[in-house]
Design a protein around this motif. Sequence first.
Motif, short mmCIF file in Angstrom:
data_model
loop_
_atom_site.label_atom_id
_atom_site.label_comp_id
_atom_site.label_asym_id
_atom_site.label_seq_id
_atom_site.Cartn_x
_atom_site.Cartn_y
_atom_site.Cartn_z
N THR A 175 0.85 -1.19 0.00
CA THR A 175 0.00 0.00 0.00
C THR A 175 0.89 1.24 0.00
O THR A 175 2.10 1.15 0.21
CB THR A 175 -0.91 0.04 1.25
N THR A 176 0.27 2.38 -0.21
CA THR A 176 1.03 3.63 -0.14
C THR A 176 1.46 3.92 1.29
O THR A 176 2.43 4.64 1.52
CB THR A 176 0.16 4.79 -0.65
N VAL A 177 0.75 3.34 2.25
CA VAL A 177 1.08 3.56 3.66
C VAL A 177 2.30 2.75 4.08
O VAL A 177 3.24 3.27 4.70
CB VAL A 177 -0.12 3.23 4.57
N ASN A 178 2.29 1.44 3.76
CA ASN A 178 3.43 0.60 4.20
C ASN A 178 4.65 0.71 3.29
O ASN A 178 5.71 0.18 3.60
CB ASN A 178 3.00 -0.86 4.35
N LYS A 179 4.50 1.40 2.15
CA LYS A 179 5.62 1.71 1.26
C LYS A 179 6.38 0.46 0.78
O LYS A 179 7.58 0.47 0.60
CB LYS A 179 6.60 2.67 1.93
N ILE A 180 5.65 -0.62 0.60
CA ILE A 180 6.24 -1.85 0.09
C ILE A 180 6.23 -1.82 -1.44
O ILE A 180 5.25 -1.41 -2.06
CB ILE A 180 5.47 -3.09 0.60
N ASN A 181 7.33 -2.24 -2.03
CA ASN A 181 7.46 -2.33 -3.48
C ASN A 181 6.55 -3.44 -4.00
O ASN A 181 6.75 -4.62 -3.72
CB ASN A 181 8.92 -2.60 -3.84
N ALA A 182 5.53 -3.08 -4.77
CA ALA A 182 4.52 -4.05 -5.22
C ALA A 182 5.09 -5.11 -6.16
O ALA A 182 4.49 -6.17 -6.34
CB ALA A 182 3.37 -3.32 -5.90
N GLY A 204 10.18 -11.80 1.46
CA GLY A 204 11.31 -11.18 0.79
C GLY A 204 10.93 -9.89 0.08
O GLY A 204 9.85 -9.78 -0.51
N SER A 205 11.84 -8.90 0.11
CA SER A 205 11.57 -7.63 -0.54
C SER A 205 12.88 -6.87 -0.72
O SER A 205 13.97 -7.40 -0.47
CB SER A 205 10.57 -6.80 0.28
N LYS A 206 12.76 -5.60 -1.13
CA LYS A 206 13.94 -4.73 -1.25
C LYS A 206 13.50 -3.28 -1.29
O LYS A 206 12.36 -2.95 -1.63
CB LYS A 206 14.74 -5.05 -2.52
N ILE A 207 14.41 -2.41 -0.89
CA ILE A 207 14.28 -0.97 -1.11
C ILE A 207 15.56 -0.55 -1.80
O ILE A 207 16.65 -0.63 -1.22
CB ILE A 207 14.10 -0.20 0.21
N ASN A 208 15.43 -0.12 -3.05
CA ASN A 208 16.60 0.16 -3.88
C ASN A 208 17.49 -1.09 -3.93
O ASN A 208 17.06 -2.14 -4.37
CB ASN A 208 17.34 1.38 -3.35
N ARG A 209 18.71 -1.05 -3.41
CA ARG A 209 19.61 -2.21 -3.43
C ARG A 209 19.67 -2.92 -2.08
O ARG A 209 20.42 -3.87 -1.91
CB ARG A 209 21.01 -1.76 -3.83
N ARG A 210 18.88 -2.49 -1.11
CA ARG A 210 18.89 -3.12 0.22
C ARG A 210 17.87 -4.26 0.26
O ARG A 210 16.67 -4.05 0.04
CB ARG A 210 18.57 -2.11 1.31
#
Length: 465
Positions: A175-182, A204-210
């Motif tokens: 969601t836009t609230v949890n800011k998870i990459n869809a 599993g997920s990522k933010i940019n390269r993290r």
Amino acid sequence: MANSCLWLICLFSLMLGHGVLQLEASHIVYDNLKTLQPATANPTYRTSYHFQPPKNWMNDPNGPMIYKGLYHFFYQYNPNGAAWGNIVWAHSTSKDLINWVSHDPAIYPSQEAADINGCWSGSATILPGDKPAFLYTGIDPKNSQVQNLAMPKNLSDPHLIEWVKSPNNPLMAPTTVNKINASSFRDPTTAWIGPDGRWRVIIGSKINRRGLAILYRSKDFVHWIKAKHPLHSAKDTGMWECPDFFPVSINNQSGLDTSMIGLGIKHVLKLSLDDTKHDYYTVGTYNLVKDIYIPDKGSVDNDSGLRYDYGKFYASKTFYDSAKKRRVLWGWINESLSETDFVKQGWAGVQAIPRSLWLDRSGKQLLQWPIVEIESLRQKQVKLPSTVLKKGSVQEVLGVTAAQADVEISFEVKEFDKAEVLDPSWTNPQLLCSRKGASVKGGVGPFGLLVLASKHLQEYTCSFL
């Protein structure tokens, strides 16, 4: 055996060790699935020891477990062809992890809001009362990755043929609230219960390269709340696929239920790196108060870290075998072929032989060994007595006639005074071997096996150590 810097190569038609069995992989198929298979499949390079369906594409192992004395194995599968696509959760059962019976797919796209565009990877959790449950990634109408729940329709059926999806799906969504990459939110692990009675799962997920292992908690396994911080993260590692998080005993080789915590226990976090298609793991401590995982000092937290396997081995998944008190490891082996070649041969992908997994006495790495059941396939034993081989010599092993074989062999090098000094930069054995090549001579090698060799060694496959 070997003295000083002797170079030994054991040549064999294909078998040295305990035995061989000429057979096709045991995988019975129900008639109602035949219409989903392509007309033909080339059996030339199919295996005898590894799990694989009769035809079509297969990738990640999903939801392995034991229920009412039967082992269940689910996997990503294309029922319509030998290339990736149309993915469902195929389902097979076994009494021994060796001989398998195929059933109808357990999960397939059917919920408009939750998985209509795909049923991707996930895990099985055994809930109180011996009730299995799946958490899996679905692809919704917007092609967002969301997390869903499915449970057996009939718990009295040991084969668990039918599965019912939760009407609450999706249970976890970007969601836009949890800011998870869809587009980077997938592959929930087996869940575990904390000391507060709440279930926990990581995705599993990522933010940019993290890379991120996003943590969720639930009281009832249906309503999940995202934690403020991930269980763990690491910079410059990219997308974390197919995470696996489980406890290991410091004191013995017995496996532990995924919810086990307390003294004498460490934890393992395994991650599949989408960038490199490698699995790596760290050994560390699960901080129950802060709900975070901390790798031990010296446990490398990136692609240069420890791996289960340095060959083709990806999207691995473990489960706790409560019947034999062991943790069993599965992993997908993908051949290095083009999609055109996959379609031409009519099948793609095998699963590695299941392995028992436990913590080394040092507490710094895991040890593994093929499950003992694999020995039931051994026949017509061929032995080679202990032999001292001189540099450049070749010892042929006679009596092997099978196209496929199970091998146990050990080498002993008694003197290492001429061995190369270990270079601290040698952190990636796979990369080092690819640069050197199998025939490069060193102080104590190479030594190993030549397989599928012609009479005068014009052709062979190297397996050097």
